[in-house]
Scaffold this motif. Structure first.
Motif, PDB file in Angstrom:
ATOM      1  N   GLU A  11       0.839  -1.213   0.000  1.00 19.92           N
ATOM      2  CA  GLU A  11       0.000   0.000   0.000  1.00 19.92           C
ATOM      3  C   GLU A  11       0.868   1.255   0.000  1.00 19.92           C
ATOM      4  OE1 GLU A  11      -2.288  -0.653   3.485  1.00 19.92           O
ATOM      5  OE2 GLU A  11      -3.661  -2.089   2.529  1.00 19.92           O
ATOM      6  N   TRP A  12       1.928   1.248   0.802  1.00 17.53           N
ATOM      7  CA  TRP A  12       2.849   2.402   0.821  1.00 17.53           C
ATOM      8  C   TRP A  12       3.379   2.650  -0.585  1.00 17.53           C
ATOM      9  CZ3 TRP A  12       7.640   3.499  -0.855  1.00 17.53           C
ATOM     10  CH2 TRP A  12       8.240   4.666  -0.377  1.00 17.53           C
ATOM     11  N   ARG A  34       2.243   9.607  -6.367  1.00 15.24           N
ATOM     12  CA  ARG A  34       2.684  11.000  -6.214  1.00 15.24           C
ATOM     13  C   ARG A  34       3.453  11.498  -7.424  1.00 15.24           C
ATOM     14  NH1 ARG A  34       5.746  10.771  -0.706  1.00 15.24           N
ATOM     15  NH2 ARG A  34       6.924  12.447  -1.683  1.00 15.24           N
ATOM     16  N   PHE A  35       4.098  10.592  -8.156  1.00 16.00           N
ATOM     17  CA  PHE A  35       4.975  11.019  -9.250  1.00 16.00           C
ATOM     18  C   PHE A  35       4.484  10.563 -10.619  1.00 16.00           C
ATOM     19  CE2 PHE A  35       7.545  10.585  -5.405  1.00 16.00           C
ATOM     20  CZ  PHE A  35       8.170  11.819  -5.348  1.00 16.00           C
ATOM     21  N   ALA A  40      -2.850   2.740  -4.927  1.00 18.94           N
ATOM     22  CA  ALA A  40      -2.478   3.635  -6.026  1.00 18.94           C
ATOM     23  C   ALA A  40      -3.714   4.292  -6.631  1.00 18.94           C
ATOM     24  CB  ALA A  40      -1.710   2.855  -7.087  1.00 18.94           C
ATOM     25  N   GLU A  41      -4.767   3.508  -6.812  1.00 21.75           N
ATOM     26  CA  GLU A  41      -5.986   4.053  -7.402  1.00 21.75           C
ATOM     27  C   GLU A  41      -6.638   5.081  -6.484  1.00 21.75           C
ATOM     28  OE1 GLU A  41      -9.317   2.116 -10.241  1.00 21.75           O
ATOM     29  OE2 GLU A  41      -9.008   1.114  -8.304  1.00 21.75           O
ATOM     30  N   PRO A  43      -3.907   5.838 -12.365  1.00 26.98           N
ATOM     31  CA  PRO A  43      -4.665   4.873 -13.182  1.00 26.98           C
ATOM     32  C   PRO A  43      -4.048   3.477 -13.068  1.00 26.98           C
ATOM     33  CG  PRO A  43      -3.258   6.236 -14.577  1.00 26.98           C
ATOM     34  CD  PRO A  43      -3.153   6.799 -13.186  1.00 26.98           C
ATOM     35  N   ILE A  44      -4.866   2.486 -12.764  1.00 27.66           N
ATOM     36  CA  ILE A  44      -4.394   1.124 -12.573  1.00 27.66           C
ATOM     37  C   ILE A  44      -5.108   0.208 -13.558  1.00 27.66           C
ATOM     38  CG2 ILE A  44      -4.289  -0.824 -10.948  1.00 27.66           C
ATOM     39  CD1 ILE A  44      -2.365   1.421 -10.292  1.00 27.66           C
TER      40      ILE A  44
END
Length: 334
Positions: free
Chosen positions: A152-153, A160-161, A278-279, A284-285
């Motif tokens: 998750e981290w 962020r990037f 991430a989503e 976008p995943i």
């Protein structure tokens, strides 16, 4: 910083304490103006690294005590053979300090606060000072929830990037030329017979990996490089060792986290945890099958990189794994 050849630290050799004190004085003055360093206690760092690490305890005359880590960016640990197997084409002592200074935010990502860099006297090689943080390596933790927390981290960090241009600087860039170079290097060390049938699959894996939108990568997001702090049932993730930080496909880091002998179920659970985080953070995943395929492609690329480190190099125990067999296994899946 001066870009000097790597060398192995001679047994019994260490930086003089007075030199360390002088390097730390401006950093102390910035944080605690008007204070003086009364004492510096030193001890070898307990966790294994290819680079020379020391724990420092800094006592100031106002009663403040800082706990730091000194990392020598040009000198390797005796017996690690890093100076012989780490290709200079991908190593840069400027990279990790730049990442701490430019990209990381301790309040957001749990990274150790960066104090600054210094220089040794015998040739000007660089060292780096970080605040010591709590945690044990993820590789020593059996609770699967901690592994999910790491996934998750990673999803939040990548988000962020992602969608932004490369930050530049000394980051590595995962492109076709870099991975073709790794493949040829691995073949030159292991022989062509070991890679029969793998070159064409390697090309497909590279195409698959590079289809995704790039982001900033840790570069070696292995469990031994991830400190985990148990905060009463909640795990705080603190990645360290950013020497191979890079810009490239997000699944590269996820491949490192999920490398090794995981069951399909557990690996899938980590991939799902990554994708959800991430989503949620706005990245976008792809659907699960697409994300799994991309991770498999990066696992193959990662295995080839491990095989290209050196002709007779044996990885440290956390990474001691049949990487050639893993490359073949990934090739079958692709």
């Amino acid at each position: 910083m001066r870009y000097a050849p790597l060398k192995e630290r001679a047994p019994g050799r260490s930086l003089p304490t007075n030199l360390i004190r002088n390097q730390l004085l401006p950093h102390v003055a910035e944080r605690r103006p008007g204070t003086q360093i009364l004492d510096i206690r030193r001890a070898p760092a307990p966790y294994r690294s290819s680079w020379w690490l020391e724990n420092l305890s800094l006592a100031l005359d106002d009663g403040t005590v800082y706990h730091l880590v000194l990392k020598d960016l040009a000198t390797t640990v005796p017996g690690s053979r890093t100076d012989q197997v780490k290709p200079r084409a991908v190593m840069n002592p400027d990279r990790e300090p730049w990442v701490y200074q430019t990209l990381l935010e301790p309040s957001l990502d749990g990274s150790p606060p960066f104090w600054g860099t210094g220089f040794e006297t015998d040739g000007g090689e660089s060292c780096m000072f970080l605040e010591r943080v709590e945690g044990v390596p993820l590789s020593e933790i059996g609770d699967f929830d901690a592994w999910l927390a790491a996934a998750e981290w990673l999803g939040e960090f990548h988000a962020r990037f992602q969608g932004r241009p490369s930050p530049g600087g000394p980051l590595l860039h995962h492109d076709q030329s870099l991975h073709e170079w790794w493949f040829q290097r691995a073949v030159s060390y292991r022989g062509t017979e070991a890679f029969l049938g793998l070159e064409s699959v390697h090309r497909r894996a590279l195409q698959e990996a590079l289809r995704t939108e790039p982001t900033v990568l840790h570069g070696e997001f292995f469990p031994s490089n991830i400190l985990v702090e148990d905060q009463g049932g909640r795990y705080r993730i603190r990645p360290v060792d950013w020497e191979m930080a890079s810009f490239g496909p997000p699944s590269w880091d996820l491949a490192a986290l999920t490398s090794g002998e995981w069951s399909l179920r557990d690996r899938t659970q980590m991939i799902l945890a990554y994708g959800r985080a991430a989503e949620t953070a706005g990245s976008p995943i792809p659907p699960l099958d697409g994300l799994q395929r991309n991770v498999t492609a990066c696992r193959m690329l990662l295995a080839i990189q491990w095989l290209g480190w050196g002709p007779s190099w044996v990885p440290p125990s956390p990474h001691r794994y049949d990487w050639l067999e893993d490359a073949r296994s990934c090739a079958e899946e692709l």
